[in-house]
Design a protein around this motif. Structure first.
Motif, short mmCIF file in Angstrom:
data_model
loop_
_atom_site.label_atom_id
_atom_site.label_comp_id
_atom_site.label_asym_id
_atom_site.label_seq_id
_atom_site.Cartn_x
_atom_site.Cartn_y
_atom_site.Cartn_z
N ARG A 164 44.16 25.66 36.06
CA ARG A 164 43.86 26.03 34.67
C ARG A 164 43.17 27.41 34.59
N LEU A 165 41.94 27.47 34.08
CA LEU A 165 41.25 28.75 33.87
C LEU A 165 40.17 29.01 34.91
N SER A 166 40.23 28.30 36.02
CA SER A 166 39.14 28.40 37.00
C SER A 166 38.94 29.83 37.50
N ILE A 167 40.02 30.57 37.70
CA ILE A 167 39.89 31.93 38.20
C ILE A 167 39.21 32.85 37.19
N LEU A 168 39.40 32.56 35.89
CA LEU A 168 38.75 33.37 34.85
C LEU A 168 37.27 33.03 34.75
N HIS A 169 36.91 31.77 34.92
CA HIS A 169 35.50 31.40 34.97
C HIS A 169 34.80 32.10 36.14
N LYS A 170 35.48 32.18 37.28
CA LYS A 170 34.90 32.83 38.45
C LYS A 170 34.72 34.33 38.20
N LEU A 171 35.65 34.94 37.48
CA LEU A 171 35.51 36.35 37.14
C LEU A 171 34.21 36.61 36.38
N VAL A 172 33.95 35.74 35.41
CA VAL A 172 32.75 35.90 34.58
C VAL A 172 31.49 35.62 35.39
N GLU A 173 31.55 34.61 36.24
CA GLU A 173 30.34 34.17 36.95
C GLU A 173 30.02 35.00 38.18
N ASP A 174 31.05 35.48 38.89
CA ASP A 174 30.83 36.10 40.20
C ASP A 174 31.07 37.60 40.25
N TYR A 175 31.63 38.18 39.18
CA TYR A 175 31.93 39.61 39.17
C TYR A 175 31.30 40.27 37.95
N GLU A 176 31.16 41.59 38.02
CA GLU A 176 30.58 42.35 36.91
C GLU A 176 31.67 42.65 35.88
N ILE A 177 32.23 41.60 35.32
CA ILE A 177 33.31 41.71 34.34
C ILE A 177 32.79 41.20 32.99
N PRO A 178 32.74 42.05 31.95
CA PRO A 178 32.34 41.56 30.63
C PRO A 178 33.32 40.49 30.15
N PRO A 179 32.85 39.34 29.73
CA PRO A 179 33.77 38.28 29.29
C PRO A 179 34.72 38.71 28.18
N SER A 180 34.28 39.62 27.33
CA SER A 180 35.13 40.04 26.20
C SER A 180 36.38 40.78 26.64
N LYS A 181 36.45 41.17 27.91
CA LYS A 181 37.64 41.86 28.43
C LYS A 181 38.67 40.89 28.99
N ILE A 182 38.39 39.59 28.87
CA ILE A 182 39.31 38.54 29.31
C ILE A 182 39.90 37.87 28.07
N TYR A 183 41.23 37.75 28.05
CA TYR A 183 41.93 37.25 26.87
C TYR A 183 43.05 36.33 27.37
N ALA A 184 42.84 35.02 27.26
CA ALA A 184 43.77 34.04 27.82
C ALA A 184 44.63 33.41 26.74
N THR A 185 45.94 33.34 26.98
CA THR A 185 46.86 32.76 25.99
C THR A 185 47.55 31.51 26.53
N HIS A 186 48.27 30.82 25.65
CA HIS A 186 48.96 29.55 25.93
C HIS A 186 47.96 28.43 26.27
N ILE A 187 46.80 28.44 25.63
CA ILE A 187 45.76 27.47 26.00
C ILE A 187 46.01 26.08 25.45
N ASN A 188 47.08 25.92 24.65
CA ASN A 188 47.36 24.63 24.02
C ASN A 188 48.41 23.82 24.78
N ARG A 189 48.48 23.98 26.09
CA ARG A 189 49.45 23.22 26.89
C ARG A 189 49.00 21.78 27.10
N SER A 190 47.69 21.54 27.13
CA SER A 190 47.17 20.20 27.39
C SER A 190 45.73 20.12 26.92
#
Length: 382
Positions: free
Chosen positions: A205-231
């Motif tokens: 799912r979105l685990s890699i994006l959570h890790k980006l926010v938690e472990d790297y100097e990446i502002p969360p607002s620069k992450i934009y995930a689509t197709h989130i209504n699969r399940s």
């Protein structure tokens, strides 16, 4: 074209009251009480639209559209066609962001850029993401950062595939490097610099994006995930990601209103949520073994229908629902004069019947594209 819209109920997207609205060229010049005779005395040619009993809203921003088609998962004959101007404007969309998809070999970034420029000439506002599903991802200049900085239409990277058998199975390091490039490109060019992620049905799912926010100097607002209504599980993950400050996007489908309600009732940040059409993208269906068993084509009309249904059938406040296709997308993509109706904002607006929500009129960059429910400006080869 200069247009005076009289007595409309104006949504910005919040309701601000019943006012007149004056368009001069591509901009909204005034919202308030406007004397038509005074305008005529100045020698202006004015088209008057009576919006009494109607709702006036910002034009929709569609942040995920396959302008030159997509797909091909079933072979060359299943490549979807290009989008036409009339398809866009009859859906209430006045700003589109184009992307590639699975295929970055027979579809090219230069072709996507040319299509975006053509649609802009025909009357709507267009932008694109650089890249496709794969990492490393195709670009125009050979660099994501340089594409964002040097090419006016490029506002970020995408759509980069994660949690999908069709992705390049990138590592967290590869993803972080790509997102960082897009962000720096945005900083240096005063653009959004977002990375738009295609999220598949995979178990991560979105685990890699959570890790980006938690472990790297990446502002969360620069992450934009689509197709989130699969399940439900993916939606719950997206709710958690939205609370961290990332933007998330629902792909319009028959159950869109239910997912919007679910997102809201389960604590998702409604300011971080958008809805897109995936217009002219392919809708492949795979069995558990990964074999293609069906294929459809997404329509921008679905976006309009589902936004209306969310208000009419599910009784969510119009102001809240409008934000999902106007101001929220404008914030995510740094479109400062889009998604709002204020003096000096772009003259992108829609006029709906108040009771039925029939879309009567569409204006894009001040030009009337739909009049009395008929498309009056069509693409060059339509």
């Amino acid at each position: 074209m200069n247009t005076l819209i009289k007595n409309g109920e104006i949504y910005n997207p919040e309701y601000i009251g019943t006012f007149d609205l004056l368009i001069i060229g591509e901009k909204i010049i005034k919202i308030g009480e406007i004397d038509e005779n005074s305008l005529l005395s100045l020698g202006l040619t004015i088209e008057v639209v009576d919006a009494t009993g109607k709702i006036v809203t910002p034009g929709f921003i569609d942040p995920h559209v396959h302008l030159i088609g997509g797909g091909g998962e079933g072979g060359f004959a299943t490549r979807t066609p290009e989008l036409q101007l009339s398809d866009i404007v009859r859906s209430g969309v006045t700003t589109v962001v184009g992307c590639l998809g699975t295929d970055g070999t027979t579809r090219h970034m230069t072709s996507l850029l040319a299509k975006a420029r053509g649609l802009e000439e025909e009357g709507v506002t267009t932008y694109i993401y650089t890249g496709n599903y794969h990492v490393p991802t195709p670009t125009i200049t050979s660099s994501v950062k340089d594409d964002v900085i040097l090419i006016d239409k490029v506002i970020g990277a995408g759509e980069i595939a994660i949690s999908d058998s069709r992705s390049a199975q990138p590592s967290i390091y590869e993803i972080a490097k790509l997102v960082a490039e897009a962000r720096v490109g945005g900083l240096l060019s005063k653009k959004a610099g977002v990375t738009h992620f295609h999220v598949g049905p995979g178990k991560d799912r979105l685990s890699i994006l959570h890790k980006l926010v938690e472990d790297y100097e990446i502002p969360p607002s620069k992450i934009y995930a689509t197709h989130i209504n699969r399940s439900k599980e993916l939606m719950d993950d997206a709710i958690a990601l939205s609370k961290k400050g990332a933007f998330v996007d629902i792909t319009a489908a028959d159950d869109t209103p239910e997912w919007i309600v679910y997102f809201k009732e389960n604590g998702g940040d409604m300011e971080q949520l958008t809805v897109s059409s995936d217009g002219n993208g392919s809708l492949p269906k795979f069995d558990e073994a990964g074999n293609l068993i069906g294929l459809g084509v997404a329509s921008q009309q679905t976006l309009l229908k589902q936004i209306i249904s969310t208000v009419k059938d599910y009784k969510l406040p119009l102001e809240d629902v409008l934000k999902l296709v106007t101001s929220n997308a404008a914030t995510a993509l740094r479109f400062e004069s889009k998604g709002i109706l204020t003096e000096d904002s772009d003259a992108d607006l829609l006029i709906f019947e108040k009771d039925t929500f029939e879309l009567d009129h569409v204006f894009a960059k001040g030009c009337q594209m739909v009049k009395n429910r008929n498309v009056i400006v069509k693409g060059t080869f339509e």
